[in-house]
Design an enzyme around this catalytic site. Structure first.
Site, PDB file in Angstrom:
ATOM      1  N   CYS A 154       0.758  -1.288   0.032  1.00 57.03           N
ATOM      2  CA  CYS A 154      -0.032  -0.151   0.014  1.00 57.03           C
ATOM      3  C   CYS A 154       1.063   1.256   0.131  1.00 57.03           C
ATOM      4  CB  CYS A 154      -0.824   0.006   1.218  1.00 57.03           C
ATOM      5  SG  CYS A 154      -2.377  -1.128   0.914  1.00 57.03           S
ATOM      6  N   ASP A 158      -9.492  -5.748 -18.697  1.00 59.33           N
ATOM      7  CA  ASP A 158      -8.407  -5.645 -19.719  1.00 59.33           C
ATOM      8  C   ASP A 158      -7.498  -4.642 -18.856  1.00 59.33           C
ATOM      9  OD1 ASP A 158      -8.297  -6.944 -22.228  1.00 59.33           O
ATOM     10  OD2 ASP A 158     -10.338  -6.196 -22.289  1.00 59.33           O
ATOM     11  N   ASP A 201     -14.529  -9.446 -30.772  1.00 61.29           N
ATOM     12  CA  ASP A 201     -13.784  -8.397 -31.182  1.00 61.29           C
ATOM     13  C   ASP A 201     -12.246  -8.956 -31.453  1.00 61.29           C
ATOM     14  OD1 ASP A 201     -13.432  -8.880 -28.413  1.00 61.29           O
ATOM     15  OD2 ASP A 201     -12.782  -6.857 -27.925  1.00 61.29           O
TER      16      ASP A 201
END
Length: 761
Positions: free
Chosen positions: A417, A467, A634
């Site tokens: 973090c 993605d 696609d």
């Protein structure tokens, strides 16, 4: 200190002659810590000295244009293709038409002059302005096409009797007469007029030069009208201040240029024509803003708007930008009193003019041609820069707090973090975003919490996809848009409706203001695309990493009975295979990093690829659904062949591809012929065994494109043969101008290789 750390931003507005010299000088001697960004509304900038030769037909388009994206990349500069519409000097931002404001520490303006046709009633509507010359080519090609296509008499009037107007009139006449002769038509059907408000042509040149060109105009049959100031333009007619009228089919405007209109809102000191007043250091009234070339009004003494001054301002401008960034004293630009002008007469003949001296001859045109070509080689024949070893530390002038920030940014970075971007920077960067307000978003960016809360409407099912990839362009705004288009592609391919998105962002460490600006540009572009798709950004995660990267997890909605959902399976024998976008993004982007391997490589190929990637598949999917598409996907990382196989296998069919019909991006075949391939292409080529007759087409120029991974590629769909003509027509009307039928679906064969190739041409 690591020289890759960006400490100061210099933004170059416009791709004029001065700025191409600046880019070259910084390429030859980079300034550690200084980042250049070129913003220009064109990718190919013309060299004014060769433009008449191009009009006359002596040069090709590429021979007279400098490839700005490639030059910028060679210089280590970012290239943003956009229109500049203003400056916010208070905050130090360049305002653009299509993207978030671009921050600068120093700014230089070299946009050239803008035609002031608005001062003459009717000129805006009925005249073809030559300046800005970057935009003249399309107008010239349209005029040329009209003369070719329409038989009969053509009258062309050129308004402006300076060197530019005279040279252009002679070049146009030479080319148009040759075109008419080549078509078997009477070249005397072309009538040329030249109008000037002065008593003679070319008043800034000596008497011998003026007399020479007056004779040449008469010998060529060009009608010269002196003391003929144009007061009004109507369709097909000019009216002068003396009350005379002149009929003309084509009116070309080469006079009354001034500064771009947006300069008036900047608060910079301008002269009466709207040009930026500069001191001897090329600084405007704002010491952080410089100007050079035609857009600059050099206050020390008036300078003619000539390319020679723009070119010679380049070195002192580059030096002073470097010095200003370092906090060092600036150098004065001292323009020469006399300069050599080589002015062509259209027919490979030139006149030399320098102060009181003059000469003429074909040898002068050959000399001019040699000088011009030598100049262009400096910017288009770019050498490979040798490795220079460790760079020196930046010598830029930094405030104490910025120096501390720079050291902190380069320190050993935390993981976990600790690698998150700071909350203050993140809040400022995202504060200007306006993600879509969706009624189903109960908790999101408008009321941030540990997680977003989203309602799923009754009768709907969630379609999820994700993605993520690293940046492939140095334009963060364009990258953000393309990353969003790419992530949405799977939703559209399935015929689903985008609903919500969360972002995953990685940014390199840097100064707070640099990271903030980067996030604002990238996420600004992404949110534009998401909003247009009806997809609400509800949250995300932003952390530090070595490279800029962006991805999205997208949630879409579909009927929970899966009615109307498009799948990869479902192709039927006899269906036509339709592809909505051109192929070749992977090959063209790979060539960008090794352009010397590709003969004739042009940066506009990359810009064409980026434009294709920055085109949504949403409308295409709607058209395909409306025309009964039986299957759809696609085309992305696995390439056309890989994604086609993902459709044929579950559909239990074979397919035939016609390589001749495959739409391809400009330059893609040339890059493939040079052996360029994307890094994922070798893995995709393992599918070669799926091609029944590969040996017959192993050397076809489009075969490598079958394996080329695409980013934000088009939709590949099977459409019933009875619907395909109407489907294509509607796709073209929706903006998918290269959409094509690339093959057909065949019954399942006995061979293990399900795809057959053919070439109809």
């Amino acid at each position: 200190m690591d020289s890759s750390q960006v400490l100061r931003d210099v933004v170059l507005v416009g791709g004029g002659h001065s700025h191409v010299v600046v880019l070259r000088r910084f390429a030859m001697r980079p300034e550690p810590g200084l980042r250049l960004t070129l913003i220009c509304n064109t990718v190919d900038t013309p060299y004014s000295g060769m433009l008449p030769g191009y009009i006359a037909g002596h040069y090709s388009f590429d021979e007279v244009h400098i490839d700005l994206p490639r030059l910028a990349a060679w210089a280590g500069a970012r290239f943003f293709h956009d229109d500049v519409v203003g400056l916010d000097r208070a905050t130090g931002h360049v305002l653009c038409r299509h993207r978030p404001p671009v921050p600068y520490d120093l700014c230089a303006i070299n946009t050239g002059a803008t035609p002031q046709v608005a001062k003459v009633p009717g000129a805006c509507e009925h005249a073809l302005p030559v300046k800005p010359i970057q935009q003249f080519n399309a107008r010239w090609l349209a005029l040329l096409a009209q003369v070719r296509q329409r038989p009969g008499r053509h009258t062309v009037a050129v308004v402006g009797g300076g060197a530019g107007g005279v040279e252009l009139a002679l070049a146009m006449q030479f080319r148009l007469r040759n075109e008419l002769q080549a078509l078997g038509r009477d070249p005397n059907g072309l009538v040329m007029h030249l109008l000037t408000r002065d008593a003679e042509v070319m008043p800034t040149h000596n008497a011998r030069v003026r007399q020479r060109f007056t004779r040449v105009l008469a010998q060529r049959g060009i009608h010269l009208h002196t003391r003929a100031e144009v007061r009004q333009v109507t369709e097909g007619q000019l009216a002068t201040s003396a009350g005379h009228t002149l009929a003309a089919d084509h009116i070309v405007w080469v006079t009354q240029a001034g500064g771009p209109a947006w300069l008036a809102q900047t608060g910079l000191a301008l002269d009466a024509e709207g040009f930026i007043q500069t001191n001897p250091h090329l600084q405007s009234s704002d010491p952080r803003v410089f100007a050079a070339g035609d857009v600059a009004a050099f206050t020390a003494r008036p300078l003619e708007k000539a390319g020679v001054f723009a070119v010679r301002m380049g070195p002192p401008l580059a030096d002073n930008l470097r010095r200003a960034a370092r906090g060092e004293p600036l150098l004065a630009y001292r323009p020469q009193r006399h300069w050599l002008a080589l002015i062509s007469t259209g027919d490979r003949y030139a006149v030399a003019s320098r102060g009181p001296l003059s000469a003429a001859g074909r040898w002068l045109w050959r000399w001019k041609d040699h000088i011009d070509r030598q100049f262009m080689r400096r910017f288009n024949a770019l050498p490979t820069m040798p490795a220079t070893g460790p760079a020196s530390a930046p010598r830029l002038a930094l405030a104490p707090d910025e120096s501390a920030q720079a050291l902190s940014a380069l320190a050993m970075r935390c993981g976990g973090c600790g690698a998150k971007v700071g909350p203050t920077v993140l809040a400022r960067a995202l504060g200007g975003l306006q993600p879509l307000a969706h009624r189903d978003v109960l908790l999101g960016l408008h009321a941030p919490d540990d997680a977003a809360v989203v309602r799923i409407p009754p009768g709907k099912a969630v379609v999820q996809t994700v993605d993520f990839f690293r940046a492939f362009t140095d334009d963060p705004y364009r990258f953000g848009r393309i990353a969003a288009h790419h992530a949405l592609g799977d939703i559209f391919a399935m015929g689903a409706e985008p609903h919500t998105a969360t972002a995953i962002v990685t940014v390199p460490p840097g100064l707070d203001r640099q990271v903030e600006a980067l996030l604002a540009q990238m996420m600004g572009g992404a949110v534009e695309v998401l909003n247009a798709a009806g997809c609400a950004l509800v949250g995300g995660h932003t952390g530090e990493g070595q490279e800029l990267a962006l991805g999205f997890a997208i949630n879409g909605l579909t009927d929970d009975r899966l009615g109307g959902l498009l799948r990869k399976g479902g192709m039927q024998p006899g269906d036509a295979l339709v592809l909505t976008k051109p192929m070749g993004t992977g090959i063209v982007l790979a060539a960008l990093h090794q352009p010397a391997r590709v003969p004739g490589f042009r940066g506009r190929w990359v810009q064409d690829a980026l434009r294709s990637m920055d085109t949504s598949n949403q409308a295409g999917a709607q058209v395909l659904q409306a025309h009964g598409a039986t299957a759809c996907t696609d085309v992305t990382g696995f390439g056309l062949l890989g994604h086609l196989l993902e459709m044929t296998r579950p559909s239990k069919v074979d397919a035939e591809l016609d390589l001749s019909e495959l739409p391809v991006l400009a330059g893609a075949e040339a890059c493939a012929a040079a052996g360029i391939a994307s890094s994922l292409a070798p893995a995709n080529q393992r599918l070669r065994g799926a091609l029944q007759n590969l040996n017959d087409f192993a050397h076809h120029p489009r075969t490598p494109l079958l394996f080329d991974p695409q980013t934000a590629g088009g939709l590949l769909a099977s459409v019933p043969a009875t619907q395909v003509a109407a489907c294509l027509q509607q796709l073209h009307a929706a903006g998918y101008t290269t959409a094509a039928v690339i093959g057909r679906v065949l019954p399942l064969g006995s061979a293990e290789a399900p795809v057959r190739l053919r070439a109809s041409v």
